[in-house]
Design a protein around this motif. Sequence first.
Motif, short mmCIF file in Angstrom:
data_model
loop_
_atom_site.label_atom_id
_atom_site.label_comp_id
_atom_site.label_asym_id
_atom_site.label_seq_id
_atom_site.Cartn_x
_atom_site.Cartn_y
_atom_site.Cartn_z
N TRP A 40 0.82 -1.21 0.00
CA TRP A 40 0.00 0.00 0.00
C TRP A 40 0.86 1.26 0.00
O TRP A 40 0.55 2.20 -0.73
CB TRP A 40 -0.93 0.02 1.22
CG TRP A 40 -1.77 1.26 1.28
CD1 TRP A 40 -2.96 1.46 0.66
CD2 TRP A 40 -1.45 2.48 1.94
NE1 TRP A 40 -3.42 2.72 0.91
CE2 TRP A 40 -2.51 3.38 1.70
CE3 TRP A 40 -0.38 2.91 2.73
CZ2 TRP A 40 -2.53 4.67 2.21
CZ3 TRP A 40 -0.39 4.20 3.24
CH2 TRP A 40 -1.46 5.06 2.98
N LYS A 41 1.91 1.28 0.79
CA LYS A 41 2.70 2.52 0.96
C LYS A 41 3.26 3.07 -0.36
O LYS A 41 3.00 4.23 -0.69
CB LYS A 41 3.80 2.32 2.00
CG LYS A 41 3.25 2.27 3.41
CD LYS A 41 4.34 2.10 4.45
CE LYS A 41 3.76 2.10 5.85
NZ LYS A 41 4.79 2.02 6.90
N PRO A 42 3.99 2.30 -1.16
CA PRO A 42 4.49 2.88 -2.42
C PRO A 42 3.37 3.08 -3.45
O PRO A 42 3.41 4.02 -4.24
CB PRO A 42 5.53 1.88 -2.91
CG PRO A 42 5.20 0.60 -2.23
CD PRO A 42 4.57 0.98 -0.92
N ALA A 43 2.37 2.20 -3.45
CA ALA A 43 1.26 2.37 -4.39
C ALA A 43 0.51 3.67 -4.08
O ALA A 43 0.14 4.41 -4.99
CB ALA A 43 0.31 1.17 -4.31
N TYR A 44 0.30 3.94 -2.81
CA TYR A 44 -0.38 5.18 -2.42
C TYR A 44 0.46 6.39 -2.81
O TYR A 44 -0.07 7.36 -3.35
CB TYR A 44 -0.65 5.19 -0.91
CG TYR A 44 -1.13 6.52 -0.44
CD1 TYR A 44 -2.45 6.92 -0.66
CD2 TYR A 44 -0.27 7.42 0.17
CE1 TYR A 44 -2.89 8.16 -0.27
CE2 TYR A 44 -0.70 8.67 0.57
CZ TYR A 44 -2.01 9.03 0.35
OH TYR A 44 -2.44 10.27 0.73
N ALA A 45 1.75 6.35 -2.55
CA ALA A 45 2.61 7.49 -2.87
C ALA A 45 2.57 7.81 -4.37
O ALA A 45 2.46 8.96 -4.77
CB ALA A 45 4.04 7.20 -2.42
N ARG A 46 2.66 6.79 -5.19
CA ARG A 46 2.64 7.01 -6.65
C ARG A 46 1.25 7.39 -7.14
O ARG A 46 1.08 8.27 -7.98
CB ARG A 46 3.12 5.76 -7.38
CG ARG A 46 4.60 5.52 -7.23
CD ARG A 46 4.99 4.19 -7.87
NE ARG A 46 6.40 3.97 -7.74
CZ ARG A 46 7.25 4.08 -8.74
NH1 ARG A 46 6.83 4.38 -9.94
NH2 ARG A 46 8.53 3.86 -8.53
N GLY A 47 0.25 6.73 -6.61
CA GLY A 47 -1.12 7.00 -7.02
C GLY A 47 -1.57 8.40 -6.66
O GLY A 47 -2.33 9.03 -7.40
N THR A 48 -1.11 8.90 -5.53
CA THR A 48 -1.49 10.24 -5.09
C THR A 48 -1.06 11.29 -6.11
O THR A 48 -1.85 12.17 -6.47
CB THR A 48 -0.85 10.56 -3.72
OG1 THR A 48 -1.36 9.63 -2.77
CG2 THR A 48 -1.17 11.97 -3.28
N ILE A 49 0.14 11.18 -6.58
CA ILE A 49 0.65 12.15 -7.56
C ILE A 49 -0.22 12.15 -8.81
O ILE A 49 -0.64 13.20 -9.30
CB ILE A 49 2.12 11.84 -7.91
CG1 ILE A 49 3.01 12.04 -6.68
CG2 ILE A 49 2.60 12.70 -9.08
CD1 ILE A 49 4.39 11.43 -6.81
N MET A 50 -0.53 10.97 -9.30
CA MET A 50 -1.33 10.86 -10.52
C MET A 50 -2.75 11.36 -10.30
O MET A 50 -3.28 12.15 -11.08
CB MET A 50 -1.36 9.41 -11.00
CG MET A 50 -2.22 9.20 -12.22
SD MET A 50 -2.42 7.47 -12.65
CE MET A 50 -3.23 6.82 -11.22
N GLN A 51 -3.40 10.91 -9.22
CA GLN A 51 -4.80 11.26 -9.00
C GLN A 51 -4.98 12.75 -8.71
O GLN A 51 -5.91 13.36 -9.21
CB GLN A 51 -5.37 10.42 -7.85
CG GLN A 51 -5.42 8.96 -8.19
CD GLN A 51 -6.74 8.51 -8.77
OE1 GLN A 51 -7.31 7.58 -8.28
NE2 GLN A 51 -7.25 9.14 -9.79
#
Length: 141
Positions: A40-51
């Motif tokens: 979750w931690k790296p997926a959230y970090a990357r997804g936040t930027i995109m979203q």
Amino acid sequence: MLALTALICAALFAGAAFYVAFAEHPARMTLDDGAALAEWKPAYARGTIMQVALAILGGVLGALAWWRYQSNWFWLAGGVVLLLNIPYTFAAVWGVNTKLKAAAQGSAETRALLSRWGKLHLVRVALGLIATGLIARGILP
């Protein structure tokens, strides 16, 4: 062109949120607590930027399309709905995100927090789909 680009941003946002809610997060929840949190931690970090980028860009473009042509409230409404993802995240999801980022691998609280995060994320899916529908309706004759 502004409205079409807003539609593309809204559709990409909705598609990404849908994928996370119905593919990535359920797969994550099949892992043990420590592995689920570690994913979750790296997926959230990357997804936040995109979203965030898609929400801001699509929202602003929807509002600009409405302002430029002064004719179609669907573009403004879609842009506003897309932008609502940002205050929603701060108001409803931020606390869970903060706890998950600080959680120790495999703590007892991890599974419950991840489950709550998944439910809260469904609102982002709904906002993205509504925004996409509104902007698309504005483009249709």
